[in-house]
Scaffold this motif. Structure first.
Motif, short mmCIF file in Angstrom:
data_model
loop_
_atom_site.label_atom_id
_atom_site.label_comp_id
_atom_site.label_asym_id
_atom_site.label_seq_id
_atom_site.Cartn_x
_atom_site.Cartn_y
_atom_site.Cartn_z
N MET A 125 -5.06 6.94 -2.78
CA MET A 125 -5.73 7.96 -3.61
C MET A 125 -6.73 7.33 -4.55
O MET A 125 -7.82 7.88 -4.76
CB MET A 125 -4.68 8.77 -4.40
CG MET A 125 -3.94 9.75 -3.53
SD MET A 125 -2.78 10.88 -4.39
CE MET A 125 -2.39 10.11 -5.90
N GLU A 126 -6.41 6.17 -5.12
CA GLU A 126 -7.34 5.49 -6.02
C GLU A 126 -8.59 5.04 -5.27
O GLU A 126 -9.71 5.19 -5.77
CB GLU A 126 -6.65 4.31 -6.70
CG GLU A 126 -5.64 4.72 -7.75
CD GLU A 126 -6.28 5.42 -8.93
OE1 GLU A 126 -7.15 4.81 -9.59
OE2 GLU A 126 -5.93 6.60 -9.19
N VAL A 127 -8.42 4.47 -4.08
CA VAL A 127 -9.58 4.06 -3.27
C VAL A 127 -10.44 5.28 -2.95
O VAL A 127 -11.66 5.24 -3.09
CB VAL A 127 -9.14 3.32 -1.98
CG1 VAL A 127 -10.32 3.14 -1.03
CG2 VAL A 127 -8.50 1.98 -2.31
N THR A 128 -9.79 6.36 -2.53
CA THR A 128 -10.53 7.59 -2.19
C THR A 128 -11.32 8.10 -3.38
O THR A 128 -12.49 8.48 -3.25
CB THR A 128 -9.53 8.67 -1.70
OG1 THR A 128 -8.86 8.17 -0.53
CG2 THR A 128 -10.24 9.96 -1.36
N LYS A 129 -10.70 8.09 -4.56
CA LYS A 129 -11.39 8.55 -5.77
C LYS A 129 -12.59 7.66 -6.08
O LYS A 129 -13.68 8.15 -6.38
CB LYS A 129 -10.42 8.54 -6.96
CG LYS A 129 -11.03 9.17 -8.19
CD LYS A 129 -10.22 9.18 -9.47
CE LYS A 129 -8.76 8.98 -9.45
NZ LYS A 129 -8.15 8.99 -10.79
N GLY A 130 -12.41 6.36 -5.97
CA GLY A 130 -13.50 5.43 -6.27
C GLY A 130 -14.65 5.50 -5.27
O GLY A 130 -15.80 5.28 -5.62
N ALA A 131 -14.34 5.83 -4.02
CA ALA A 131 -15.36 5.86 -2.97
C ALA A 131 -16.12 7.18 -2.91
O ALA A 131 -17.11 7.29 -2.19
CB ALA A 131 -14.73 5.58 -1.61
N TRP B 281 0.85 -1.18 0.00
CA TRP B 281 0.00 0.00 0.00
C TRP B 281 0.89 1.24 0.00
O TRP B 281 1.86 1.32 0.74
CB TRP B 281 -0.87 0.03 1.25
CG TRP B 281 -2.11 -0.80 1.18
CD1 TRP B 281 -2.23 -2.12 1.48
CD2 TRP B 281 -3.41 -0.35 0.80
NE1 TRP B 281 -3.53 -2.53 1.31
CE2 TRP B 281 -4.27 -1.46 0.90
CE3 TRP B 281 -3.93 0.87 0.40
CZ2 TRP B 281 -5.63 -1.37 0.61
CZ3 TRP B 281 -5.27 0.96 0.11
CH2 TRP B 281 -6.10 -0.15 0.21
N SER B 282 0.51 2.23 -0.80
CA SER B 282 1.20 3.52 -0.82
C SER B 282 0.15 4.61 -1.00
O SER B 282 -1.05 4.33 -1.08
CB SER B 282 2.22 3.56 -1.97
OG SER B 282 1.54 3.64 -3.22
N ASP B 283 0.61 5.84 -1.10
CA ASP B 283 -0.32 6.95 -1.33
C ASP B 283 -1.09 6.77 -2.63
O ASP B 283 -2.25 7.18 -2.74
CB ASP B 283 0.42 8.28 -1.34
CG ASP B 283 0.92 8.68 0.04
OD1 ASP B 283 0.41 8.14 1.05
OD2 ASP B 283 1.82 9.54 0.12
N THR B 284 -0.46 6.14 -3.62
CA THR B 284 -1.12 5.91 -4.92
C THR B 284 -2.37 5.05 -4.74
O THR B 284 -3.45 5.38 -5.23
CB THR B 284 -0.15 5.26 -5.91
OG1 THR B 284 0.98 6.11 -6.07
CG2 THR B 284 -0.81 5.00 -7.25
N GLU B 285 -2.23 3.92 -4.04
CA GLU B 285 -3.37 3.03 -3.83
C GLU B 285 -4.44 3.72 -2.99
O GLU B 285 -5.64 3.62 -3.30
CB GLU B 285 -2.92 1.73 -3.14
CG GLU B 285 -2.12 0.80 -4.03
CD GLU B 285 -0.67 1.21 -4.25
OE1 GLU B 285 -0.03 0.64 -5.15
OE2 GLU B 285 -0.15 2.10 -3.52
N VAL C 242 -12.40 -4.03 4.87
CA VAL C 242 -10.99 -4.39 4.69
C VAL C 242 -10.77 -4.47 3.18
O VAL C 242 -11.53 -5.13 2.48
CB VAL C 242 -10.68 -5.75 5.34
CG1 VAL C 242 -9.28 -6.24 4.96
CG2 VAL C 242 -10.84 -5.68 6.85
N ILE C 243 -9.74 -3.76 2.71
CA ILE C 243 -9.35 -3.91 1.31
C ILE C 243 -8.01 -4.63 1.29
O ILE C 243 -7.04 -4.17 1.89
CB ILE C 243 -9.28 -2.56 0.56
CG1 ILE C 243 -10.67 -1.91 0.53
CG2 ILE C 243 -8.74 -2.78 -0.86
CD1 ILE C 243 -10.73 -0.58 -0.20
N VAL C 244 -8.00 -5.78 0.61
CA VAL C 244 -6.82 -6.64 0.56
C VAL C 244 -6.07 -6.39 -0.74
O VAL C 244 -6.65 -6.48 -1.83
CB VAL C 244 -7.21 -8.13 0.64
CG1 VAL C 244 -5.99 -9.03 0.52
CG2 VAL C 244 -7.96 -8.41 1.95
N ASP C 245 -4.78 -6.10 -0.61
CA ASP C 245 -3.90 -5.98 -1.77
C ASP C 245 -3.41 -7.39 -2.10
O ASP C 245 -2.49 -7.91 -1.47
CB ASP C 245 -2.73 -5.06 -1.44
CG ASP C 245 -1.71 -4.96 -2.56
OD1 ASP C 245 -1.89 -5.62 -3.62
OD2 ASP C 245 -0.72 -4.23 -2.38
#
Length: 195
Positions: A29-35, A23-27, A72-75
């Motif tokens: 940010m993508e979750v935040t955008k999608g939600a 997990w990083s800021d990129t992942e 929970v979001i699993v990578d």
């Protein structure tokens, strides 16, 4: 609405873990955008812990975060270890939905797999399939799935906490949480009191 996501996946434990997908800021940010339009607060298992010798408290911290998370979001972009499976099973017990990011033709998902003497189309690892509310290709889709689950009112009621998790969560609450600044800040953002 404010939602909380437990970021399940590998934690870089040292120099040898440098090539792992984590997990990083990129992942995030993508979750935040999608939600969107929901606001997302992330619960990170890789935040520093105040007493690294308190292994029961460390385990309790992870389980506490899984318990209080909206989801929970699993990578699962690559092979994962024992901890992720335990987090997914605990989430199922707590009634916390699990969303798995497993791209097509990755470790836990395949268009076609020769498996146990047969060919399986659209294969998903059985444990992932059984424990997941959604299996998606990427983190943007994970955020979208999170929003759909919340908007549909599909959040189940909290199940009971079994003793094997309760001991660890109690250890964390009683002896670690009071000094866990990142977790206290996350609870503040979520307008929740520790406990």
């Amino acid at each position: 609405m404010k939602l909380s996501v437990y970021c399940s996946g590998s934690i870089a434990k040292g120099a040898s873990d440098g090539g792992k997908l984590t997990w990083s800021d990129t992942e995030r940010m993508e979750v935040t955008k999608g939600a969107a339009p929901h606001e997302v607060v992330f619960l990170n298992p890789d935040d520093p812990i105040t007493d690294p010798n308190n292994t029961l408290g460390q385990f309790g911290r992870d389980m506490y975060q899984v318990m209080v998370a909206t989801a929970v979001i699993v990578d699962a972009r690559e092979r994962r270890g024992l901890g992720i499976g335990v987090e997914m099973a605990a989430a199922g017990n707590f009634g916390t939905p699990v969303i798995v990011v497993a791209p097509p033709n990755s470790k836990y998902r395949a268009d076609m797999l020769h498996y146990r003497g047969v060919t399986v189309d659209d294969y998903v690892h059985p444990h992932v399939a059984a424990l997941s509310a959604a299996i998606v290709d990427d983190f943007l889709a994970a955020g979208e799935a999170l929003a759909r689950i919340v908007d549909a009112g599909a959040l189940p009621a909290m199940a009971c906490v079994p003793s094997w998790l309760g001991r660890a969560i109690d250890e964390y609450r009683d002896n670690v949480l009071g000094a866990d600044i990142p977790m206290l800040e996350a609870l503040r953002q979520l307008d929740r009191t520790p406990g």
